[in-house]
Motif scaffolding. Structure first.
Motif, PDB file in Angstrom:
ATOM      1  N   PHE A   1       0.827  -1.204   0.000  1.00 19.49           N
ATOM      2  CA  PHE A   1       0.000   0.000   0.000  1.00 19.49           C
ATOM      3  C   PHE A   1       0.865   1.260   0.000  1.00 19.49           C
ATOM      4  O   PHE A   1       0.562   2.245  -0.667  1.00 19.49           O
ATOM      5  CB  PHE A   1      -0.909   0.024   1.234  1.00 19.49           C
ATOM      6  N   LEU A   2       1.955   1.222   0.786  1.00 16.47           N
ATOM      7  CA  LEU A   2       2.797   2.405   0.957  1.00 16.47           C
ATOM      8  C   LEU A   2       3.666   2.689  -0.256  1.00 16.47           C
ATOM      9  O   LEU A   2       4.093   3.832  -0.453  1.00 16.47           O
ATOM     10  CB  LEU A   2       3.669   2.243   2.209  1.00 16.47           C
TER      11      LEU A   2
ATOM     12  N   GLY B   1      -3.306   1.723  -5.605  1.00 16.43           N
ATOM     13  CA  GLY B   1      -4.062   2.859  -5.053  1.00 16.43           C
ATOM     14  C   GLY B   1      -3.361   3.593  -3.928  1.00 16.43           C
ATOM     15  O   GLY B   1      -3.850   4.622  -3.469  1.00 16.43           O
ATOM     16  N   GLY B   2      -2.236   3.070  -3.444  1.00 18.74           N
ATOM     17  CA  GLY B   2      -1.498   3.763  -2.390  1.00 18.74           C
ATOM     18  C   GLY B   2      -2.239   3.806  -1.075  1.00 18.74           C
ATOM     19  O   GLY B   2      -3.064   2.939  -0.755  1.00 18.74           O
ATOM     20  N   ILE B   3      -1.973   4.865  -0.290  1.00 15.86           N
ATOM     21  CA  ILE B   3      -2.525   4.914   1.070  1.00 15.86           C
ATOM     22  C   ILE B   3      -4.026   5.177   1.078  1.00 15.86           C
ATOM     23  O   ILE B   3      -4.693   4.914   2.083  1.00 15.86           O
ATOM     24  CB  ILE B   3      -1.785   5.944   1.947  1.00 15.86           C
ATOM     25  N   SER B   4      -4.589   5.693  -0.008  1.00 16.66           N
ATOM     26  CA  SER B   4      -6.050   5.839  -0.067  1.00 16.66           C
ATOM     27  C   SER B   4      -6.706   4.465  -0.024  1.00 16.66           C
ATOM     28  O   SER B   4      -7.699   4.246   0.689  1.00 16.66           O
ATOM     29  CB  SER B   4      -6.462   6.567  -1.350  1.00 16.66           C
ATOM     30  N   GLU B   5      -6.131   3.546  -0.774  1.00 15.47           N
ATOM     31  CA  GLU B   5      -6.628   2.174  -0.763  1.00 15.47           C
ATOM     32  C   GLU B   5      -6.358   1.519   0.593  1.00 15.47           C
ATOM     33  O   GLU B   5      -7.132   0.685   1.073  1.00 15.47           O
ATOM     34  CB  GLU B   5      -5.948   1.391  -1.889  1.00 15.47           C
ATOM     35  N   PHE B   6      -5.254   1.914   1.223  1.00 10.93           N
ATOM     36  CA  PHE B   6      -4.890   1.390   2.541  1.00 10.93           C
ATOM     37  C   PHE B   6      -5.948   1.778   3.575  1.00 10.93           C
ATOM     38  O   PHE B   6      -6.374   0.958   4.401  1.00 10.93           O
ATOM     39  CB  PHE B   6      -3.521   1.929   2.937  1.00 10.93           C
TER      40      PHE B   6
ATOM     41  N   ILE C   1       8.549   3.076   6.919  1.00 10.44           N
ATOM     42  CA  ILE C   1       8.816   2.374   8.166  1.00 10.44           C
ATOM     43  C   ILE C   1       7.743   2.754   9.185  1.00 10.44           C
ATOM     44  O   ILE C   1       7.518   3.935   9.456  1.00 10.44           O
ATOM     45  CB  ILE C   1      10.209   2.715   8.726  1.00 10.44           C
ATOM     46  N   ALA C   2       7.068   1.763   9.745  1.00 15.02           N
ATOM     47  CA  ALA C   2       5.995   2.028  10.707  1.00 15.02           C
ATOM     48  C   ALA C   2       6.557   2.626  11.980  1.00 15.02           C
ATOM     49  O   ALA C   2       7.615   2.213  12.469  1.00 15.02           O
ATOM     50  CB  ALA C   2       5.249   0.735  11.019  1.00 15.02           C
ATOM     51  N   THR C   3       5.851   3.610  12.509  1.00 14.35           N
ATOM     52  CA  THR C   3       6.210   4.214  13.796  1.00 14.35           C
ATOM     53  C   THR C   3       5.029   4.025  14.749  1.00 14.35           C
ATOM     54  O   THR C   3       4.223   4.943  14.947  1.00 14.35           O
ATOM     55  CB  THR C   3       6.534   5.711  13.624  1.00 14.35           C
TER      56      THR C   3
ATOM     57  N   THR D   1       1.883   9.565   6.539  1.00 12.18           N
ATOM     58  CA  THR D   1       3.217   9.222   6.047  1.00 12.18           C
ATOM     59  C   THR D   1       4.009  10.489   5.780  1.00 12.18           C
ATOM     60  O   THR D   1       3.464  11.489   5.316  1.00 12.18           O
ATOM     61  CB  THR D   1       3.157   8.389   4.750  1.00 12.18           C
ATOM     62  N   VAL D   2       5.285  10.437   6.106  1.00 10.50           N
ATOM     63  CA  VAL D   2       6.209  11.519   5.741  1.00 10.50           C
ATOM     64  C   VAL D   2       7.441  10.889   5.114  1.00 10.50           C
ATOM     65  O   VAL D   2       7.824   9.772   5.452  1.00 10.50           O
ATOM     66  CB  VAL D   2       6.613  12.388   6.958  1.00 10.50           C
ATOM     67  N   ARG D   3       8.044  11.614   4.203  1.00  7.13           N
ATOM     68  CA  ARG D   3       9.269  11.151   3.556  1.00  7.13           C
ATOM     69  C   ARG D   3      10.315  12.251   3.632  1.00  7.13           C
ATOM     70  O   ARG D   3      10.052  13.384   3.241  1.00  7.13           O
ATOM     71  CB  ARG D   3       9.006  10.772   2.090  1.00  7.13           C
TER      72      ARG D   3
END
Length: 721
Positions: free
Chosen positions: A246-247, A272-277, A344-346, A396-398
């Motif tokens: 998803f990410l 679909g990315g995070i919208s699908e997530f 990476i999950a936080t 999410t942040v990058r």
């Protein structure tokens, strides 16, 4: 040097000699050769918990995440689109990707190949500002090397430049295994291992197709490190693979488990990315569509950079932080928010989550203020829990080189991210809530109504709880019959007045506001609890009644949240006896209900000392002026005389609260709009403890010495004689 002598400091000669001998022997036996310096990967094997958290299943899974995340970082940078994760029947784990492949040329500073540097050197890799990765999950340069150190065997194969390169390690040390090609279980950590003597070698073991690149890592977790019952959790692996798909839209992850009778394979791919997530995570029916909040921000960070001479130089670097948030509200009450930094999950949040929640609260409070009449908000304030009810969000942040708290990367610590996320959320969410598009406008209205409903439900539940608590306290405890309780169920708005004497109580009953002011009279001076035992304190009728009425217990079991009143106000006469009673009451609070004092909920009423009546000519009503000290009274009289005012004599000096009528007591001491309160604080507990012990404690001698030494400082004019 002064030698102190006396019974408390005498040491028998034999004991003194023995102690000196033992001490000198201890010093001689502890020298520099007792100190250990762990080099390379020795430290990882000696203290694995520092790097992977634990040596149970959680640590075993963490090792796998480290290798998978390195492959995902390649895909995140646009250098690959497929990752295969295979759980072999022999207990090994293999992760392969079609990224660029680990560099195979010589790293100039170490003289080692890139493969050996990555898997044998801590804090080495392409994620320290060299330009290879703009955003990545593996940042500390210890992932691959830590897994290698904690593996009984690790094999790496790299496809680059038309060749396949290979290298093997045993517990972090490079060398060769005596594998038999074609045999069942040919590769095994139990095969004979020969470490390299002089220099390590990166072997070319085959040809790669033209244009094909990638990395394959296969490792066997070391049974010397991990617990026997530690196994790979396939469900957790599948969940992580699904989450990653998803990410990183477009990335395909294949999880294959060969440990059972039949291989089981799962394929994860989402465009679909995070919208699908968010749609996948949401457990309820939607109130809004999935909203995407995106934006970027920049910040300057000072980081040490390795220069050409090998020196670390502090350098100001401008960073860019990309923010991508998907969220939707549903009809349910559960909140589900997941946060990620470079995929990476936080799970424990960090500055990005703090910025998100901060902006969320700010935006909704502003919108509710604007629509307060339409939504019938009143004076109540929405809080975070009201907004999170029914919310499903992926934050999410990058950014390059985020600062995590610890190698396990569970909390983001980069402070500048908070304001960037908050600004993006505030701008984008406000735009959604104020949109004039028909669909967005309807969803925004439904959402605001839901938030207001949640707020009112919370307030209603709290009031119900307080009503039940007050009701239960009145029904189940033997509260003093002299207590005159208030009607309000809002604890924070209520006040308990502890009143000195029955005469003052009679006036206070007429002066109080029975809606939120309760009265409890006490008779005379209560027990000095600084000297008394706990049992004696509880037997004392006045002390017991105060504890019962406040309803939060006493001592170690005191529960501030259970207190039945938001303020406790001590209202005593403005004379020496009143001051003594107030001191005794404060001793009780300090000794047995200290959290009430520390929370700033204990006050002392300040009744006036004097009443000045200014006689007005004709039928005009006389003016009453109250003063609270001798100095204030003299200053006020001088000012009135200078104006030629006629003052009725004698000026009334209040000896007690009972001398006032109800209107005067309300105006001067009880009415929140006119009264003066003195908040009781305890900023320095140690000093307060010493003062209470000196003035109220069992030991009489220090108190007598204090009185004698301070007698000359006493202002005799202040004594009520």
């Amino acid at each position: 040097m002064t030698r102190r002598e006396g019974p408390a400091h005498l040491v028998p000669p034999a004991a003194s000699t023995a102690k000196k001998t033992a001490s000198s022997k201890s010093v001689k036996d502890y020298s520099a050769h007792h100190l250990q310096v762990l080099e390379g990967l020795e430290a990882v094997r000696k203290r694995p918990g520092m790097y992977i958290g634990s040596t149970d299943q959680r640590g075993l899974m963490h090792c796998m995440w480290e290798i998978i995340d390195n492959a995902v970082d390649e895909a995140l940078g646009g250098h690959g689109d497929t990752i295969d994760i295979t759980l072999r029947a022999d207990g090994s784990v293999e992760v392969s990707d079609n990224g660029r492949g680990i560099p195979v040329d010589i790293e100039p500073r170490t003289g080692l190949t890139g493969v050996e540097v990555v898997y044998t050197k801590l804090h080495a890799g392409g994620k320290f500002g060299g330009g290879s990765y703009t955003a990545s999950g593996g940042l500390h340069g210890v992932g691959g090397s830590v897994v290698n150190a904690l593996s009984s065997r690790l094999d790496v194969e790299v496809d680059r430049s038309g060749k396949t390169y290979a290298m093997s390690f045993r517990r972090g040390e490079p060398g060769t295994f005596s594998d038999v090609a074609g045999a069942k279980g040919a590769k095994s950590p139990d095969n004979e291992f020969t470490p390299y003597d002089k220099g390590s070698e990166l072997d070319v073991v085959g040809k790669a197709k033209r244009g094909v690149t990638g990395t394959r890592v296969r490792y066997w977790a070391d049974p010397q490190i991990f617990l026997k019952d530690a196994t790979i959790d396939v469900a957790a692996l599948n969940a992580r693979a699904r989450q990653t798909s998803f990410l990183v839209p477009g990335l395909t992850l294949v999880v294959r488990d060969e440990r059972g009778d039949e291989p089981v394979e799962e394929v994860f791919h989402h465009d679909g990315g995070i919208s699908e997530f968010v749609d996948f995570l949401a457990p309820d029916q939607p109130v809004t569509d999935v909203w995407r909040l995106e934006g970027t921000g920049t910040f300057t960070e000072t980081v040490p950079v390795l220069d050409d001479k090998g020196h670390m130089t502090p350098t100001d670097v401008e960073r860019e932080c990309g923010v991508d948030i998907a969220l939707r509200w549903g009809t349910g009450y559960e909140a589900r928010a997941s946060s990620f930094v470079n995929i990476i999950a936080t799970p424990k949040g960090g500055t990005h989550v703090a910025g998100f929640e901060q902006a969320l609260l700010k935006v909704f409070r502003k919108q509710l203020d604007v629509n307060s009449r339409k939504l019938k908000v009143g004076n109540d304030k929405v809080d975070k829990d009201d907004l999170l009810a029914g919310l499903t969000a992926v934050v999410t942040v990058r950014l390059a080189e985020p600062q995590f708290e610890g190698q396990t990367k569970e909390v983001l610590g980069t402070s500048a991210v908070r304001s960037i996320v908050a600004k993006v959320v505030e701008t984008e969410l406000t735009s959604r809530l104020t949109s004039t598009k028909r669909g967005d406008k309807q969803m925004a209205a439904q959402l605001l109504e839901k938030v207001v409903a949640e707020m009112k439900s919370r307030i209603s539940a709290r009031q119900h709880k307080e009503t039940q608590r007050r009701k239960n306290a009145l029904e189940t405890s033997t509260l003093p019959p002299k207590l005159r309780d208030c009607r309000s169920t809002d604890v924070e708005a209520t006040e308990l007045f502890i009143v000195e004497g029955d005469s003052a109580m009679g006036t206070a009953k007429e002066a109080r506001s029975s809606e939120f002011q309760a009265l409890l009279p006490i008779r005379g001076k209560i027990l000095n609890v600084q000297k008394a035992a706990v049992g004696d304190m509880l037997k004392n009728a006045e002390c017991a009644s105060i504890i019962q009425v406040i309803g939060a217990g006493s001592g170690r079991s005191f529960d501030l949240d259970a207190a039945r009143y938001g303020k406790v106000i001590i209202m005593t006469d403005a004379d020496v006896d009143g001051a003594h009673i107030r001191t005794l009451l404060l001793t009780l609070f300090f000794r047995y209900m200290r959290p009430l004092v520390e929370a700033g909920k204990v006050f002392a009423a300040v009744p006036p000392l004097h009443r000045i009546e200014v006689v007005n000519p004709g039928s005009k009503k006389n003016e009453l002026i109250y003063t609270y000290s001798e100095a204030e009274m003299r200053k006020k009289l001088a000012a009135l005389n200078a104006k030629g005012k006629n003052i009725k004599q004698p000026i009334q000096r209040y000896k007690g609260l009972g001398e006032m009528d109800a209107d005067q007591l309300a105006e001067t001491t009880m009415d929140p709009q006119h009264r003066m309160l003195r908040r009781v604080t305890s900023e320095d507990l140690e000093i307060a403890e010493e003062v209470f012990e000196l003035l109220m404690g069992k030991n009489v001698d220090p108190r007598r010495d204090f009185i004698v030494s301070s007698a000359d400082q006493l202002d005799r004019k202040r004594i009520d004689a």
